[in-house]
Design a protein around this motif. Structure first.
Motif, PDB file in Angstrom:
ATOM      1  N   LEU A  44      36.629  34.524  38.484  1.00 38.01           N
ATOM      2  CA  LEU A  44      35.584  34.797  39.475  1.00 38.01           C
ATOM      3  C   LEU A  44      34.261  34.160  39.063  1.00 38.01           C
ATOM      4  N   VAL A  45      33.887  34.308  37.799  1.00 38.05           N
ATOM      5  CA  VAL A  45      32.617  33.743  37.322  1.00 38.05           C
ATOM      6  C   VAL A  45      32.611  32.230  37.513  1.00 38.05           C
ATOM      7  N   GLU A  46      33.687  31.563  37.119  1.00 37.91           N
ATOM      8  CA  GLU A  46      33.762  30.102  37.273  1.00 37.91           C
ATOM      9  C   GLU A  46      33.709  29.688  38.743  1.00 37.91           C
ATOM     10  N   ARG A  47      34.409  30.429  39.590  1.00 38.13           N
ATOM     11  CA  ARG A  47      34.412  30.098  41.025  1.00 38.13           C
ATOM     12  C   ARG A  47      33.009  30.233  41.620  1.00 38.13           C
ATOM     13  N   LEU A  48      32.307  31.317  41.294  1.00 36.72           N
ATOM     14  CA  LEU A  48      30.970  31.535  41.840  1.00 36.72           C
ATOM     15  C   LEU A  48      29.954  30.558  41.264  1.00 36.72           C
ATOM     16  N   VAL A  58      22.986  34.335  34.772  1.00 37.06           N
ATOM     17  CA  VAL A  58      23.604  35.662  34.898  1.00 37.06           C
ATOM     18  C   VAL A  58      24.955  35.719  34.185  1.00 37.06           C
ATOM     19  N   THR A  59      25.289  34.635  33.484  1.00 37.32           N
ATOM     20  CA  THR A  59      26.571  34.595  32.783  1.00 37.32           C
ATOM     21  C   THR A  59      26.351  34.408  31.287  1.00 37.32           C
ATOM     22  N   THR A  60      27.422  34.616  30.548  1.00 35.79           N
ATOM     23  CA  THR A  60      27.449  34.398  29.111  1.00 35.79           C
ATOM     24  C   THR A  60      28.866  33.972  28.752  1.00 35.79           C
ATOM     25  N   GLU A  61      29.132  33.828  27.481  1.00 33.90           N
ATOM     26  CA  GLU A  61      30.502  33.578  27.042  1.00 33.90           C
ATOM     27  C   GLU A  61      30.951  34.769  26.210  1.00 33.90           C
ATOM     28  N   ARG A  65      35.402  32.812  26.964  1.00 32.97           N
ATOM     29  CA  ARG A  65      35.514  32.669  28.422  1.00 32.97           C
ATOM     30  C   ARG A  65      34.165  32.975  29.073  1.00 32.97           C
ATOM     31  N   PRO A  66      33.916  32.380  30.239  1.00 33.71           N
ATOM     32  CA  PRO A  66      32.710  32.766  30.978  1.00 33.71           C
ATOM     33  C   PRO A  66      32.808  34.233  31.398  1.00 33.71           C
ATOM     34  N   ALA A  67      31.673  34.920  31.335  1.00 28.28           N
ATOM     35  CA  ALA A  67      31.643  36.351  31.664  1.00 28.28           C
ATOM     36  C   ALA A  67      30.280  36.689  32.252  1.00 28.28           C
ATOM     37  N   TRP A  68      30.201  37.849  32.867  1.00 30.74           N
ATOM     38  CA  TRP A  68      28.911  38.327  33.359  1.00 30.74           C
ATOM     39  C   TRP A  68      28.051  38.718  32.164  1.00 30.74           C
ATOM     40  N   GLY A  86      39.578  39.825  38.265  1.00 33.95           N
ATOM     41  CA  GLY A  86      39.822  40.388  36.941  1.00 33.95           C
ATOM     42  C   GLY A  86      39.495  41.865  36.860  1.00 33.95           C
ATOM     43  N   ALA A  87      38.980  42.452  37.920  1.00 35.21           N
ATOM     44  CA  ALA A  87      38.552  43.856  37.918  1.00 35.21           C
ATOM     45  C   ALA A  87      39.745  44.791  38.055  1.00 35.21           C
ATOM     46  N   GLY A  88      39.748  45.814  37.230  1.00 36.45           N
ATOM     47  CA  GLY A  88      40.786  46.828  37.299  1.00 36.45           C
ATOM     48  C   GLY A  88      40.696  47.618  38.585  1.00 36.45           C
ATOM     49  N   LEU A  89      41.843  48.077  39.063  1.00 37.91           N
ATOM     50  CA  LEU A  89      41.915  48.858  40.300  1.00 37.91           C
ATOM     51  C   LEU A  89      42.340  50.295  40.016  1.00 37.91           C
ATOM     52  N   GLY A  90      42.243  50.697  38.772  1.00 42.88           N
ATOM     53  CA  GLY A  90      42.631  52.041  38.375  1.00 42.88           C
ATOM     54  C   GLY A  90      41.638  52.588  37.366  1.00 42.88           C
TER      55      GLY A  90
END
Length: 158
Positions: A44-48, A58-61, A65-68, A86-90
């Protein structure tokens, strides 16, 4: 007369958000403490970033990997997650950067239950990960150890 059918209520999806000075360090600690994976939001970070929707500031590594920069999360390994974000749904913990330090006792905390007869070993493992023992409690209703994570958030191990 018409029959009215009611559906059972749908459970509400939730996550526990935790204020943090260093969300990535907190996610690493709690991921190891709970044996939860740290969420990978790099797709998601790379796509945005590539679409110019978010600025690089607004990102870091994290973990190569790229991350918020200001948020990181861990999720239960058996729960579903969104492969695109990559976000959990539980069951998950989200750590979000805040500017102010922790100043008072938690109003909400986690109780960890590693299993009968394993508390001492679990406390040692968590201490090796960076937690500290605050006190041991022995009361008629039970025994547990009050600990603090690396940012001084209290939690219990019973």
């Amino acid at each position: 007369m018409t029959e009215t059918r009611t559906r059972p209520p749908t459970p509400v999806h939730w996550k526990l958000a935790v204020d943090a000075a260093d969300p990535h360090a907190q996610a690493d600690f709690w991921g190891a403490a709970l044996n939860y994976p740290v969420e990978d939001h790099s797709v998601l970070v790379e796509r945005l970033l590539g679409a110019g929707v978010v600025p690089p500031e607004v990102t870091t590594e994290s973990h190569g990997r790229p991350a918020w920069r200001d948020a990181a999360a861990v999720r239960h390994p058996q729960d579903p997650y969104d492969k695109e974000s990559g976000a959990g749904l539980g069951r998950r913990l989200l750590f979000q950067r805040v500017p102010e330090p922790k100043t008072v006792k938690n109003r909400l905390h986690l109780d960890l239950h590693p299993g009968r007869g394993t508390r001492e070993g679990e406390v040692a493992r968590l201490t090796a990960l960076g937690a500290t023992v605050l006190r041991e409690v022995k009361e008629p209703q039970g025994e547990w150890v009050v600990m603090a994570d690396p940012e001084s958030n209290e939690f219990c191990v019973s």
